[in-house]
Design a protein around this motif. Structure first.
Motif, short mmCIF file in Angstrom:
data_model
loop_
_atom_site.label_atom_id
_atom_site.label_comp_id
_atom_site.label_asym_id
_atom_site.label_seq_id
_atom_site.Cartn_x
_atom_site.Cartn_y
_atom_site.Cartn_z
N LEU A 56 0.85 -1.18 0.00
CA LEU A 56 0.00 0.00 0.00
C LEU A 56 0.89 1.24 0.00
CD1 LEU A 56 -2.76 -1.06 2.56
CD2 LEU A 56 -2.71 -1.37 0.07
N LEU A 57 0.75 2.04 -1.03
CA LEU A 57 1.53 3.27 -1.17
C LEU A 57 0.61 4.45 -0.88
CD1 LEU A 57 3.31 2.42 -4.56
CD2 LEU A 57 3.96 1.74 -2.25
N TYR A 58 0.95 5.18 0.18
CA TYR A 58 0.18 6.34 0.65
C TYR A 58 -1.33 6.13 0.48
CZ TYR A 58 1.74 7.28 -4.18
OH TYR A 58 2.09 7.15 -5.51
N PHE A 61 3.63 -0.81 4.05
CA PHE A 61 3.14 0.55 3.88
C PHE A 61 4.31 1.45 3.51
CE2 PHE A 61 0.24 -1.49 6.82
CZ PHE A 61 -1.02 -1.08 6.40
N LEU A 62 4.13 2.27 2.48
CA LEU A 62 5.13 3.25 2.08
C LEU A 62 4.41 4.59 1.90
CD1 LEU A 62 8.10 3.75 1.26
CD2 LEU A 62 7.42 3.31 -1.10
N ILE A 104 8.69 8.13 4.60
CA ILE A 104 9.81 8.84 3.98
C ILE A 104 9.80 10.29 4.45
CG2 ILE A 104 11.00 9.34 1.83
CD1 ILE A 104 10.59 6.37 2.43
N PRO A 105 10.88 10.76 5.08
CA PRO A 105 10.87 12.13 5.61
C PRO A 105 10.90 13.17 4.51
CG PRO A 105 13.04 11.14 5.85
CD PRO A 105 12.13 10.05 5.35
N GLY A 106 10.19 14.27 4.77
CA GLY A 106 10.29 15.44 3.91
C GLY A 106 9.51 15.40 2.62
N ILE A 107 8.64 14.40 2.41
CA ILE A 107 7.87 14.34 1.17
C ILE A 107 6.42 14.10 1.51
CG2 ILE A 107 9.87 13.44 -0.07
CD1 ILE A 107 8.52 10.73 -0.14
N LYS A 163 14.40 4.67 -6.35
CA LYS A 163 14.84 3.74 -5.31
C LYS A 163 13.66 3.19 -4.52
CE LYS A 163 19.40 5.87 -4.72
NZ LYS A 163 20.35 6.50 -3.75
N LEU A 164 12.66 4.02 -4.30
CA LEU A 164 11.48 3.55 -3.57
C LEU A 164 10.69 2.55 -4.41
CD1 LEU A 164 10.32 6.99 -2.10
CD2 LEU A 164 11.76 5.24 -1.03
#
Length: 718
Positions: free
Chosen positions: A334-336, A515-516, A570-573, A589-590
């Motif tokens: 699951l991506l966002y 989860f990403l 992921i920080p900052g995004i 890379k993700l």
């Protein structure tokens, strides 16, 4: 100014103002003195002796520019909300995306397509230079969104010029193009129209006969836009790196096909794949294929809800005896995802208890601090004591305190958990806590606040309301269009609309999920809360089975939360980073990490299958040996206890070597040796677990401070 004087701002009044100004000065230039009014002629005569025409023009432009930015020059400019929002690379990507949105929205009313496409690029280049104008344009459009605006913005990657540029910039992952495909509906479906999709596979269709693994992708797009071709970068990369077929669904979009049409399409496709044993996409049909389900954004909602439908259908025994029972997917990526359609402002006590669970308190420490610091940052007291995040006395972390939690469940499965929604319903309590009496013995009528159970914290959707990719106005429009005008779902009960409400009995059977999500994503709370609910439900089920002495084939002696869910923030995004890796290059890379996760899910499932087969064969062998001992006529009655001891001895003797072999397949430390029968070489070995990475930063603590740091999965308690 004219629309402000009229008290009704509108595009028409501003157009009249522009026409009036142009008409006035055009008339003066045609009828007036060519050198201007007397005072201007006097100044012109003086400056013409000192400055040339070119210098005069440049000086005038400099003056206008300085006047426009006067507040910035003297230090009176308003604070910049984006100063600490994103990292540099992601902010540059959103700058280009905002310019493209503004350019395409500006040209969207041009009728001729070829003129509209060219004008969109021209306007986009202008808005890249005039970035503040682009922000203002996008802000106004999002305030009055329509489905056309959403589709123009999210489908812009399918235009000829942008698609050509994207194809040139994308690395060549496969030699074969994507193939359009249509999946028939199963006989049990209420619908007959086939479901469209795109098949990504690096090889001829005939090679699929030798493969029994596949990835089912459900793309996002707010339920209203974006077909699979908008995700070519991600899907081609997965197909090339895994060597597996990727079936991405082009489900029907709202508002033409509102909820739950798209969800039924996804469920029907999965049913057809299982019952046809993969023949619908070209597989041999000899074995039931292993499926990993992926979904991003709205697709993550559909993927999660579809999995809940699969679990519920198997539990309720809806199939007849002649039909193949639907197995649960091997795992989910699951991506966002957007898992809560009930947008709220504040975090509930139940949600905060998931974050403050003692098993994940170490990794969620900074995440929780960011939530707690929201009030302190507003009042200007950024410092916080160490004991502010401790549980109040008398309350147990994770304890069920609401009446809805302790209510008996007659229906079993269909009992949602509204307390985990961002806007759960409030209940009236007749017995209020008694207030202290005054000196005269009269009970005061003043309202008193309830005792604090968890610190006040704001939901991520409101915390990041000024996000450059996903705003509350867009979420509101998507939800309204997805539900449709003739549907009135119960937002506190319908867990297929909001999977975050799913009952624990379904979550206990949920497959492992990765989860990403971006740390600054407005939907990040959905990821953290749903992952926490998965861990809690699985842990409760495991504890119950162990206490009752019920050990299944898949049970292990120690409960490992990494086998339930792994969360990477992921920080900052923010949102949608896998859809524009050309602009945000770290997304490659993700995407590669997601491909490794998919192969890890397949390999883990294969290891479980081998372990299950050994357990079954060992159990059968033990039963055979026991029955042989019992055939002795003289020992049936006299040495019954001894016969049982012999059987147990055989069991222990067989367990010894088998456990050694099992350790080679699935060791407790996670470094397992696995064999692969499908896919690319190089992805068979399990990637380094992200929960082992050191984490000193926290998502919630950074939310208001603008710091950045990754949040990993749950650490095991020392």
């Amino acid at each position: 100014m004219l629309d402000h004087l009229l008290g009704r701002p509108s595009v028409k009044s501003r157009r009249l103002q522009v026409l009036a100004v142009l008409t006035f000065w055009s008339f003066y230039l045609f009828k007036g003195n060519r050198h201007g009014p007397p005072f201007v002629r006097f100044l012109s005569k003086i400056f013409s002796k000192v400055l040339t025409t070119w210098q005069t023009v440049v000086f005038t432009m400099m003056y206008l520019y300085a006047a426009r930015n006067f507040s910035t020059l003297v230090g009176l400019a308003s604070p910049e909300p984006m100063a600490n929002m994103y990292d540099a690379k992601y902010f540059r990507a959103t700058w280009i995306l905002t310019a493209l949105d503004a350019g395409f929205w500006t040209a969207m009313k041009i009728r001729r397509k070829w003129i509209r496409d060219i004008a969109s690029l021209v306007f986009s280049v202008f808005y890249m230079v005039a970035a503040e104008r682009a922000d203002e344009k996008v802000r106004k459009v999002r305030g009055a969104l329509t489905v056309d605006h959403l589709r123009v913005s999210w489908n812009k990657g399918t235009t000829l010029y942008l698609r050509t540029f994207q194809n040139l910039m994308r690395p060549r992952f496969t030699r074969w193009p994507a193939r359009a495909i249509r999946i028939p509906r199963p006989s049990t479906s209420d619908y007959k129209e086939p479901v469209s999709g795109w098949l990504y596979y690096d090889g001829p269709i005939s090679d699929l006969e030798h493969i029994n693994r596949m990835i089912l992708d459900i793309p996002g797009g707010g339920f209203v836009a974006m077909d699979p071709r908008c995700n070519d970068d991600k899907l081609f990369a997965w197909a090339g790196k895994t060597g597996l077929p990727i079936l991405s669904l082009d489900y029907k979009k709202a508002p033409e096909f509102p909820y739950p049409y798209a969800l039924n399409e996804c469920f029907d496709v999965y049913t057809t794949i299982i019952r046809s044993r993969g023949r619908c996409i070209g597989m041999s049909g000899l074995d039931i294929p292993k499926v990993v389900v992926t979904g991003d954004s709205a697709g993550g909602n559909l993927a999660t809800a579809m999995t809940l439908m699969i679990i519920e259908s198997a539990t309720n025994r809806r199939q007849s005896s002649t039909q193949i029972e639907l197995p649960v997917p091997v795992g989910l990526l699951l991506l966002y995802p957007g898992l809560d359609m009930n947008i709220g402002n504040w975090m509930s006590d139940e949600q905060m208890s998931l974050i403050k669970d003692r098993r994940t308190r170490v990794t969620n420490k900074d995440y929780l601090r960011r939530k707690s610091m929201q009030y302190n940052d507003l009042v200007g007291t950024p410092h916080q004591s160490d004991d502010e995040d401790e549980e109040p006395s008398g309350l147990v972390p994770g304890a069920k305190t609401t009446k809805s939690n302790t209510r008996a469940d007659d229906n079993g499965l269909r009992t949602p958990q509204p307390e985990y929604s961002h806007a759960n319903r409030q209940t009236y309590t007749e017995s209020q806590s008694p207030a202290p009496n005054s000196s005269r013995g009269v009970k005061p009528m003043s309202h008193r606040p309830e005792p604090m159970r968890t610190r006040l914290a704001m939901a991520s959707m409101i915390s990041y309301f000024n996000d450059r990719v996903l705003t509350p106005e867009m979420m509101r429009a998507m939800i309204i269009l997805y539900i449709g005008p003739h549907n009135r779902p119960d937002f506190s009960q319908d867990y297929l609309l909001s999977p975050i409400l799913a009952p624990d009995s379904l979550l206990q059977k949920f497959p492992k999920t990765y989860f990403l999500t971006g740390e600054r994503d407005p939907l990040v709370d959905d990821t953290v809360i749903f992952a926490g609910r998965l861990r809690r439900a699985k842990h409760a089920s495991h504890s119950q089975r162990m206490s009752q002495g019920m050990k299944g084939l898949d049970d292990i002696s120690d409960f490992d939360e990494k086998d339930v869910a792994e969360v990477v923030l992921i920080p900052g995004i923010s949102h949608g980073f896998t859809q524009f890796p050309t602009l945000y290059t770290p997304a490659w890379k993700l995407i590669d990490r997601c491909a490794r996760w998919a192969m890890d899910l397949f390999d883990s499932d294969e290891a479980r299958t081998r372990r299950r087969e050994r357990e079954m064969s060992r159990s059968h062998h033990v039963r055979t040996e026991s029955s042989g001992d019992e055939d002795r006529p003289l020992e049936i009655n006299m040495t019954k206890l001894r016969s049982r001891t012999i059987s147990n001895g055989v069991q222990a003797k067989l367990d010894g070597p088998d456990q050694g072999e099992e350790g080679d397949v699935d060791k407790p430390n996670g470094n397992s040796k696995k064999k692969r029968s499908n896919g690319r070489p190089g992805f068979g070995q399990k990637s380094k677990s992200l929960v082992k990475l050191d984490s000193s930063d926290d998502l919630l603590g950074r939310r208001m401070q603008g710091l950045a740091g990754p949040l990993t999965g749950a650490h095991e308690e020392d």
